[in-house]
Design a protein around this motif. Structure first.
Motif, mmCIF file in Angstrom:
data_model
loop_
_atom_site.group_PDB
_atom_site.id
_atom_site.type_symbol
_atom_site.label_atom_id
_atom_site.label_comp_id
_atom_site.label_asym_id
_atom_site.label_seq_id
_atom_site.Cartn_x
_atom_site.Cartn_y
_atom_site.Cartn_z
ATOM 1 N N GLU A 89 0.832 -1.205 0.000
ATOM 2 C CA GLU A 89 0.000 0.000 0.000
ATOM 3 C C GLU A 89 0.862 1.249 0.000
ATOM 4 O O GLU A 89 0.565 2.224 -0.703
ATOM 5 C CB GLU A 89 -0.929 0.008 1.220
ATOM 6 C CG GLU A 89 -2.046 -1.005 1.142
ATOM 7 C CD GLU A 89 -2.868 -1.079 2.421
ATOM 8 O OE1 GLU A 89 -2.490 -0.412 3.415
ATOM 9 O OE2 GLU A 89 -3.879 -1.793 2.418
ATOM 10 N N ALA A 90 1.959 1.249 0.762
ATOM 11 C CA ALA A 90 2.866 2.395 0.792
ATOM 12 C C ALA A 90 3.501 2.605 -0.575
ATOM 13 O O ALA A 90 3.630 3.742 -1.054
ATOM 14 C CB ALA A 90 3.936 2.194 1.860
ATOM 15 N N ALA A 91 3.887 1.504 -1.234
ATOM 16 C CA ALA A 91 4.484 1.612 -2.571
ATOM 17 C C ALA A 91 3.455 2.144 -3.563
ATOM 18 O O ALA A 91 3.777 2.994 -4.416
ATOM 19 C CB ALA A 91 5.008 0.246 -3.019
ATOM 20 N N ALA A 92 2.209 1.673 -3.464
ATOM 21 C CA ALA A 92 1.159 2.155 -4.363
ATOM 22 C C ALA A 92 0.894 3.631 -4.106
ATOM 23 O O ALA A 92 0.706 4.417 -5.058
ATOM 24 C CB ALA A 92 -0.117 1.336 -4.163
ATOM 25 N N ALA A 93 0.868 4.047 -2.857
ATOM 26 C CA ALA A 93 0.648 5.457 -2.527
ATOM 27 C C ALA A 93 1.796 6.306 -3.052
ATOM 28 O O ALA A 93 1.574 7.407 -3.580
ATOM 29 C CB ALA A 93 0.508 5.613 -1.017
ATOM 30 N N GLN A 94 3.014 5.807 -2.910
ATOM 31 C CA GLN A 94 4.180 6.541 -3.419
ATOM 32 C C GLN A 94 4.105 6.667 -4.935
ATOM 33 O O GLN A 94 4.367 7.739 -5.491
ATOM 34 C CB GLN A 94 5.470 5.805 -3.009
ATOM 35 C CG GLN A 94 6.730 6.496 -3.415
ATOM 36 C CD GLN A 94 6.937 7.803 -2.670
ATOM 37 O OE1 GLN A 94 6.462 7.972 -1.555
ATOM 38 N NE2 GLN A 94 7.628 8.728 -3.282
ATOM 39 N N THR A 95 3.716 5.609 -5.619
ATOM 40 C CA THR A 95 3.582 5.645 -7.083
ATOM 41 C C THR A 95 2.493 6.636 -7.485
ATOM 42 O O THR A 95 2.674 7.421 -8.434
ATOM 43 C CB THR A 95 3.244 4.238 -7.616
ATOM 44 O OG1 THR A 95 4.236 3.328 -7.184
ATOM 45 C CG2 THR A 95 3.174 4.220 -9.123
ATOM 46 N N ALA A 96 1.372 6.618 -6.762
ATOM 47 C CA ALA A 96 0.283 7.552 -7.059
ATOM 48 C C ALA A 96 0.734 8.989 -6.813
ATOM 49 O O ALA A 96 0.428 9.893 -7.612
ATOM 50 C CB ALA A 96 -0.935 7.220 -6.209
ATOM 51 N N LEU A 97 1.478 9.231 -5.749
ATOM 52 C CA LEU A 97 1.978 10.565 -5.441
ATOM 53 C C LEU A 97 2.946 11.036 -6.520
ATOM 54 O O LEU A 97 2.889 12.193 -6.964
ATOM 55 C CB LEU A 97 2.658 10.549 -4.069
ATOM 56 C CG LEU A 97 3.198 11.874 -3.566
ATOM 57 C CD1 LEU A 97 2.054 12.880 -3.395
ATOM 58 C CD2 LEU A 97 3.940 11.686 -2.255
ATOM 59 N N GLU A 98 3.828 10.143 -6.954
ATOM 60 C CA GLU A 98 4.766 10.504 -8.023
ATOM 61 C C GLU A 98 4.030 10.813 -9.316
ATOM 62 O O GLU A 98 4.378 11.763 -10.029
ATOM 63 C CB GLU A 98 5.780 9.375 -8.235
ATOM 64 C CG GLU A 98 6.800 9.256 -7.118
ATOM 65 C CD GLU A 98 7.716 8.056 -7.289
ATOM 66 O OE1 GLU A 98 7.632 7.358 -8.327
ATOM 67 O OE2 GLU A 98 8.523 7.816 -6.373
ATOM 68 N N ALA A 99 2.987 10.004 -9.617
ATOM 69 C CA ALA A 99 2.205 10.257 -10.831
ATOM 70 C C ALA A 99 1.476 11.602 -10.718
ATOM 71 O O ALA A 99 1.411 12.374 -11.701
ATOM 72 C CB ALA A 99 1.195 9.131 -11.042
ATOM 73 N N GLU A 100 0.974 11.908 -9.555
ATOM 74 C CA GLU A 100 0.284 13.176 -9.335
ATOM 75 C C GLU A 100 1.256 14.351 -9.481
ATOM 76 O O GLU A 100 0.947 15.368 -10.123
ATOM 77 C CB GLU A 100 -0.330 13.183 -7.938
ATOM 78 C CG GLU A 100 -1.194 14.381 -7.637
ATOM 79 C CD GLU A 100 -1.787 14.284 -6.243
ATOM 80 O OE1 GLU A 100 -1.698 15.297 -5.518
ATOM 81 O OE2 GLU A 100 -2.316 13.214 -5.894
ATOM 82 N N ARG A 101 2.440 14.211 -8.910
ATOM 83 C CA ARG A 101 3.461 15.264 -9.041
ATOM 84 C C ARG A 101 3.872 15.456 -10.498
ATOM 85 O O ARG A 101 4.069 16.588 -10.957
ATOM 86 C CB ARG A 101 4.683 14.911 -8.201
ATOM 87 C CG ARG A 101 4.476 15.071 -6.732
ATOM 88 C CD ARG A 101 5.733 14.722 -5.987
ATOM 89 N NE ARG A 101 5.554 14.816 -4.552
ATOM 90 C CZ ARG A 101 6.403 14.358 -3.653
ATOM 91 N NH1 ARG A 101 7.504 13.744 -4.044
ATOM 92 N NH2 ARG A 101 6.159 14.499 -2.375
ATOM 93 N N LYS A 102 4.000 14.319 -11.196
ATOM 94 C CA LYS A 102 4.387 14.400 -12.612
ATOM 95 C C LYS A 102 3.292 15.103 -13.413
ATOM 96 O O LYS A 102 3.575 15.950 -14.280
ATOM 97 C CB LYS A 102 4.639 13.003 -13.186
ATOM 98 C CG LYS A 102 5.145 13.017 -14.623
ATOM 99 C CD LYS A 102 5.459 11.615 -15.086
ATOM 100 C CE LYS A 102 6.108 11.550 -16.436
ATOM 101 N NZ LYS A 102 5.522 12.234 -17.511
ATOM 102 N N ALA A 103 2.037 14.750 -13.099
ATOM 103 C CA ALA A 103 0.931 15.397 -13.810
ATOM 104 C C ALA A 103 0.910 16.898 -13.512
ATOM 105 O O ALA A 103 0.707 17.724 -14.429
ATOM 106 C CB ALA A 103 -0.392 14.758 -13.396
ATOM 107 N N ALA A 104 1.150 17.285 -12.271
ATOM 108 C CA ALA A 104 1.188 18.712 -11.917
ATOM 109 C C ALA A 104 2.351 19.398 -12.620
ATOM 110 O O ALA A 104 2.215 20.524 -13.140
ATOM 111 C CB ALA A 104 1.294 18.867 -10.411
ATOM 112 N N ARG A 105 3.508 18.751 -12.668
ATOM 113 C CA ARG A 105 4.686 19.301 -13.330
ATOM 114 C C ARG A 105 4.420 19.455 -14.826
ATOM 115 O O ARG A 105 4.740 20.494 -15.435
ATOM 116 C CB ARG A 105 5.893 18.390 -13.083
ATOM 117 C CG ARG A 105 7.195 18.969 -13.573
ATOM 118 C CD ARG A 105 8.389 18.100 -13.209
ATOM 119 N NE ARG A 105 8.260 16.761 -13.778
ATOM 120 C CZ ARG A 105 8.247 15.629 -13.068
ATOM 121 N NH1 ARG A 105 8.355 15.658 -11.763
ATOM 122 N NH2 ARG A 105 8.129 14.459 -13.665
#
Length: 115
Positions: free
Chosen positions: A87-103
């Protein structure tokens, strides 16, 4: 007062014969293996031995059951830890994807402003 009279050979031989006779009488007075009292004591010993064996087996069974419960608890804890890591890895992946989308959105907005 008269002195100590040392026993003669005949006296010593008679004493030894009496001692042997007493030992033999004592041996003959012992109950034989067919005696009911002997059989009863033997049966009691066997019953006690069977009870001890039954108790020992019950203890071993309980010990084995406890080990199984502990192993199941350890497996459940390991599965919980693995799930939390996943779950932590999935949350980290989702956070990275969200940051990438914002960037990417900021980059696209900058490109739009430059046009």
């Amino acid at each position: 007062m008269s002195g100590f009279k040392e026993p003669g050979f005949a006296d010593r031989q008679k004493a030894a014969l009496d001692a042997r006779k007493n030992i033999l009488d004592k041996f003959r007075a012992k109950p034989g293996p067919d005696d009911p009292a002997v059989k009863q004591r033997q049966a009691e010993r066997q019953a006690h031995a069977a009870a001890r064996e039954k108790t020992r087996q019950a203890r071993e069974t309980e010990k084995a059951a406890r080990k199984v419960r502990e192993a199941e608890a350890a497996a459940a804890a390991a599965a919980q830890v693995a799930l939390e890591k996943e779950e932590a890895a999935a949350a980290q992946t989702a956070l990275e994807a969200e940051r990438k989308a914002a960037r990417d959105a900021r980059y696209a907005a900058r490109k739009e402003r430059k046009k």
